[in-house]
Design a protein around this motif. Sequence first.
Motif, PDB file in Angstrom:
ATOM      1  N   THR A 305       0.818  -1.214   0.000  1.00  0.00           N
ATOM      2  CA  THR A 305       0.000   0.000   0.000  1.00  0.00           C
ATOM      3  C   THR A 305       0.848   1.259   0.000  1.00  0.00           C
ATOM      4  O   THR A 305       1.996   1.243   0.448  1.00  0.00           O
ATOM      5  CB  THR A 305      -0.924   0.025   1.221  1.00  0.00           C
ATOM      6  N   HIS A 306       0.244   2.332  -0.494  1.00  0.00           N
ATOM      7  CA  HIS A 306       0.959   3.615  -0.576  1.00  0.00           C
ATOM      8  C   HIS A 306       0.268   4.689   0.244  1.00  0.00           C
ATOM      9  O   HIS A 306       0.620   5.859   0.155  1.00  0.00           O
ATOM     10  CB  HIS A 306       1.054   4.057  -2.044  1.00  0.00           C
ATOM     11  N   VAL A 307      -0.730   4.291   1.030  1.00  0.00           N
ATOM     12  CA  VAL A 307      -1.473   5.289   1.814  1.00  0.00           C
ATOM     13  C   VAL A 307      -0.646   5.668   3.047  1.00  0.00           C
ATOM     14  O   VAL A 307      -0.203   4.797   3.791  1.00  0.00           O
ATOM     15  CB  VAL A 307      -2.842   4.730   2.250  1.00  0.00           C
ATOM     16  N   ILE A 308      -0.424   6.972   3.233  1.00  0.00           N
ATOM     17  CA  ILE A 308       0.384   7.446   4.376  1.00  0.00           C
ATOM     18  C   ILE A 308      -0.576   7.886   5.487  1.00  0.00           C
ATOM     19  O   ILE A 308      -1.448   8.737   5.260  1.00  0.00           O
ATOM     20  CB  ILE A 308       1.272   8.646   3.970  1.00  0.00           C
ATOM     21  N   ASN A 309      -0.396   7.301   6.668  1.00  0.00           N
ATOM     22  CA  ASN A 309      -1.201   7.710   7.830  1.00  0.00           C
ATOM     23  C   ASN A 309      -0.590   8.934   8.494  1.00  0.00           C
ATOM     24  O   ASN A 309      -1.310   9.785   9.011  1.00  0.00           O
ATOM     25  CB  ASN A 309      -1.244   6.591   8.875  1.00  0.00           C
ATOM     26  N   SER A 310       0.729   8.976   8.518  1.00  0.00           N
ATOM     27  CA  SER A 310       1.399  10.069   9.235  1.00  0.00           C
ATOM     28  C   SER A 310       2.729  10.354   8.517  1.00  0.00           C
ATOM     29  O   SER A 310       3.484   9.440   8.195  1.00  0.00           O
ATOM     30  CB  SER A 310       1.634   9.633  10.682  1.00  0.00           C
ATOM     31  N   TYR A 311       2.974  11.638   8.283  1.00  0.00           N
ATOM     32  CA  TYR A 311       4.148  12.040   7.497  1.00  0.00           C
ATOM     33  C   TYR A 311       5.356  12.300   8.394  1.00  0.00           C
ATOM     34  O   TYR A 311       5.248  12.356   9.619  1.00  0.00           O
ATOM     35  CB  TYR A 311       3.800  13.294   6.672  1.00  0.00           C
ATOM     36  N   TYR A 312       6.492  12.463   7.758  1.00  0.00           N
ATOM     37  CA  TYR A 312       7.746  12.800   8.435  1.00  0.00           C
ATOM     38  C   TYR A 312       7.654  14.240   8.934  1.00  0.00           C
ATOM     39  O   TYR A 312       7.125  15.100   8.225  1.00  0.00           O
ATOM     40  CB  TYR A 312       8.889  12.647   7.427  1.00  0.00           C
ATOM     41  N   GLY A 313       8.121  14.479  10.189  1.00  0.00           N
ATOM     42  CA  GLY A 313       8.153  15.867  10.671  1.00  0.00           C
ATOM     43  C   GLY A 313       7.669  15.991  12.098  1.00  0.00           C
ATOM     44  O   GLY A 313       7.471  14.989  12.787  1.00  0.00           O
ATOM     45  N   MET A 314       7.487  17.237  12.560  1.00  0.00           N
ATOM     46  CA  MET A 314       7.072  17.474  13.942  1.00  0.00           C
ATOM     47  C   MET A 314       5.576  17.198  14.053  1.00  0.00           C
ATOM     48  O   MET A 314       4.798  17.570  13.175  1.00  0.00           O
ATOM     49  CB  MET A 314       7.339  18.951  14.336  1.00  0.00           C
ATOM     50  N   ARG A 315       5.218  16.583  15.134  1.00  0.00           N
ATOM     51  CA  ARG A 315       3.793  16.254  15.302  1.00  0.00           C
ATOM     52  C   ARG A 315       3.509  15.902  16.760  1.00  0.00           C
ATOM     53  O   ARG A 315       4.424  15.788  17.578  1.00  0.00           O
ATOM     54  CB  ARG A 315       3.397  15.069  14.423  1.00  0.00           C
ATOM     55  N   THR A 316       2.244  15.714  17.046  1.00  0.00           N
ATOM     56  CA  THR A 316       1.853  15.224  18.370  1.00  0.00           C
ATOM     57  C   THR A 316       1.982  13.707  18.344  1.00  0.00           C
ATOM     58  O   THR A 316       1.455  13.046  17.443  1.00  0.00           O
ATOM     59  CB  THR A 316       0.388  15.599  18.650  1.00  0.00           C
ATOM     60  N   ASP A 317       2.705  13.189  19.329  1.00  0.00           N
ATOM     61  CA  ASP A 317       2.866  11.732  19.377  1.00  0.00           C
ATOM     62  C   ASP A 317       1.503  11.098  19.670  1.00  0.00           C
ATOM     63  O   ASP A 317       0.850  11.467  20.649  1.00  0.00           O
ATOM     64  CB  ASP A 317       3.867  11.351  20.472  1.00  0.00           C
ATOM     65  N   PRO A 318       1.037  10.175  18.826  1.00  0.00           N
ATOM     66  CA  PRO A 318      -0.331   9.636  19.011  1.00  0.00           C
ATOM     67  C   PRO A 318      -0.480   8.801  20.279  1.00  0.00           C
ATOM     68  O   PRO A 318      -1.575   8.667  20.798  1.00  0.00           O
ATOM     69  CB  PRO A 318      -0.543   8.788  17.754  1.00  0.00           C
ATOM     70  N   VAL A 319       0.620   8.262  20.776  1.00  0.00           N
ATOM     71  CA  VAL A 319       0.523   7.414  21.971  1.00  0.00           C
ATOM     72  C   VAL A 319       0.710   8.245  23.233  1.00  0.00           C
ATOM     73  O   VAL A 319      -0.140   8.242  24.118  1.00  0.00           O
ATOM     74  CB  VAL A 319       1.544   6.259  21.909  1.00  0.00           C
ATOM     75  N   SER A 320       1.800   9.025  23.319  1.00  0.00           N
ATOM     76  CA  SER A 320       2.087   9.765  24.560  1.00  0.00           C
ATOM     77  C   SER A 320       1.353  11.093  24.619  1.00  0.00           C
ATOM     78  O   SER A 320       1.145  11.636  25.689  1.00  0.00           O
ATOM     79  CB  SER A 320       3.596  10.011  24.681  1.00  0.00           C
ATOM     80  N   GLY A 321       0.951  11.628  23.448  1.00  0.00           N
ATOM     81  CA  GLY A 321       0.277  12.934  23.431  1.00  0.00           C
ATOM     82  C   GLY A 321       1.258  14.089  23.516  1.00  0.00           C
ATOM     83  O   GLY A 321       0.856  15.243  23.573  1.00  0.00           O
ATOM     84  N   VAL A 322       2.588  13.798  23.525  1.00  0.00           N
ATOM     85  CA  VAL A 322       3.592  14.879  23.589  1.00  0.00           C
ATOM     86  C   VAL A 322       3.606  15.641  22.260  1.00  0.00           C
ATOM     87  O   VAL A 322       3.621  15.038  21.193  1.00  0.00           O
ATOM     88  CB  VAL A 322       5.003  14.300  23.875  1.00  0.00           C
ATOM     89  N   ILE A 323       3.555  16.951  22.364  1.00  0.00           N
ATOM     90  CA  ILE A 323       3.448  17.793  21.158  1.00  0.00           C
ATOM     91  C   ILE A 323       4.854  18.092  20.590  1.00  0.00           C
ATOM     92  O   ILE A 323       5.844  18.133  21.319  1.00  0.00           O
ATOM     93  CB  ILE A 323       2.713  19.095  21.499  1.00  0.00           C
ATOM     94  N   TYR A 324       4.942  18.266  19.300  1.00  0.00           N
ATOM     95  CA  TYR A 324       6.162  18.673  18.596  1.00  0.00           C
ATOM     96  C   TYR A 324       7.319  17.742  18.872  1.00  0.00           C
ATOM     97  O   TYR A 324       8.330  18.105  19.445  1.00  0.00           O
ATOM     98  CB  TYR A 324       6.523  20.128  18.926  1.00  0.00           C
ATOM     99  N   ARG A 325       7.120  16.546  18.496  1.00  0.00           N
ATOM    100  CA  ARG A 325       8.202  15.597  18.577  1.00  0.00           C
ATOM    101  C   ARG A 325       8.450  15.190  17.141  1.00  0.00           C
ATOM    102  O   ARG A 325       7.506  15.080  16.360  1.00  0.00           O
ATOM    103  CB  ARG A 325       7.723  14.411  19.427  1.00  0.00           C
ATOM    104  N   LEU A 326       9.689  14.976  16.787  1.00  0.00           N
ATOM    105  CA  LEU A 326       9.977  14.628  15.401  1.00  0.00           C
ATOM    106  C   LEU A 326       9.442  13.235  15.108  1.00  0.00           C
ATOM    107  O   LEU A 326       9.779  12.280  15.807  1.00  0.00           O
ATOM    108  CB  LEU A 326      11.486  14.675  15.143  1.00  0.00           C
ATOM    109  N   HIS A 327       8.605  13.140  14.109  1.00  0.00           N
ATOM    110  CA  HIS A 327       8.234  11.825  13.608  1.00  0.00           C
ATOM    111  C   HIS A 327       9.257  11.517  12.536  1.00  0.00           C
ATOM    112  O   HIS A 327       9.276  12.145  11.480  1.00  0.00           O
ATOM    113  CB  HIS A 327       6.803  11.825  13.039  1.00  0.00           C
ATOM    114  N   ALA A 328      10.127  10.543  12.846  1.00  0.00           N
ATOM    115  CA  ALA A 328      11.357  10.375  12.072  1.00  0.00           C
ATOM    116  C   ALA A 328      11.164   9.569  10.794  1.00  0.00           C
ATOM    117  O   ALA A 328      12.129   9.318  10.077  1.00  0.00           O
ATOM    118  CB  ALA A 328      12.423   9.738  12.953  1.00  0.00           C
TER     119      ALA A 328
END
Length: 429
Positions: A305-328
């Motif tokens: 599949t080619h569907v992206i759920n979450s892109y590379y970059g700063m975001r809210t971590d979906p599990v911890s809820g911490v804001i502005y963490r690099l999604h690597a």
Amino acid sequence: MKKRKTFITAVCIVLVVLMLLSIIVMAVAPLAYASSSSEIQDEIDDLNSQKYAIQGRMNDIQAQIDSLDYQKANTLEKKLILDQKNELARQEIQVIDEQIAIIDNQIATIQKDLAEARQEETLQRERWLERVRAMEESSDIGYIQVLFEATSYSDLLTRLDLVNEILVYDEELEQEYIAARERVESLEAEAEAKFAENEVRRQEQQECRDRLQADIDAACMLMATMDTNIAENEEIMAQEAETLAQTQALIVKKNKELQEAKAAEEAERQRKLAEQQAAMQQAAGAGPVQGTAATGTWMMWPTYTHVINSYYGMRTDPVSGVIYRLHAGVDINSAWGTQIWSAAAGTVILAGWNGGYGNCVMVNHGNGYTTLYGHMSSIAVSNGQSVAMGQVLGYVGSTGNSTGPHLHFEVRSSSTGGTINPLGFSYLT
Ligand SMILES: [Zn+2]
């Protein structure tokens, strides 16, 4: 006139074209139609939901049948009690009938006695009358005359005696008859009373039986209705079971087709990969992909599949809820158990649990880049192993810091040690 002719010609052409088209479609359709594994999977999913619907309906019908069976058993139990009561009432009536027969006999006997008494009375009355007549004939004028005509005192005494005798005899006869008649009448009255009483009891029992019989008839009718309902439900059940069997057979058939389609698709994929690798190796000289990394397209997309759920970059971590963490890396939406392929040839430098990445594989491609594959349900390679482009590294899962099955795909640069947006590259497939 000319217009009309033109019109008819046009209609003929259209008809001929339609006929030819249908022939072409019929000829081409079987060739054009080849279902992909995802189409077949959709069909199987449809069939499975049909199957569950049928099973649901069958459960409902079975519940109805069970309920009817239960109601019928209850009604039958009630009917059996009614039958017992009815039998008791029947026996009671039999006893009453026997008693009535006995009383009937008694009444017959009494009536016979009465008849005899009447006969006796008649007989005695005749005898008495005879006697009186005899007396009257001898004197023509009755008792007093008899006495008056006495010729002497002794004659008078004799005559007096005779008259007295007759009177006493008459009196006795009369009394006897009255007693007999009263006795008979009293017996008859008693018997009639008993008879009437028994008739009342018999009537009561018969009414009781009539009511019981009505209840029994109603219970029988109810049970017959239930039997009909049960039979109807069982017929529907049999039809549903047949449909279920057909659906299940179709699922088995479609699953076989699915396996075949998957195998064909995998073979096609391998063939394309081999083609691409051969072309690349030709382009880069003899060596592997080294040296082409910075400029050329050297990676393939690592799953179906080619569907992206979450892109590379700063975001809210979906599990911890911490804001502005690099999604690597990128999160590729994919079903549990889907194959994960090595983006390019290289050496496995990690194959195992890797903290938040869960089950994780890292491949060093020897060209300054390393790729990482996270949250796998299971791993198919081991540390130190050489892998080819497209080789299965493991299967999609949700291990580690993950809220649902997906592939976390990362690209790292060996020179900086940092991550690069994987979507900054172009991919072979
Ligand atoms: Zn991720």
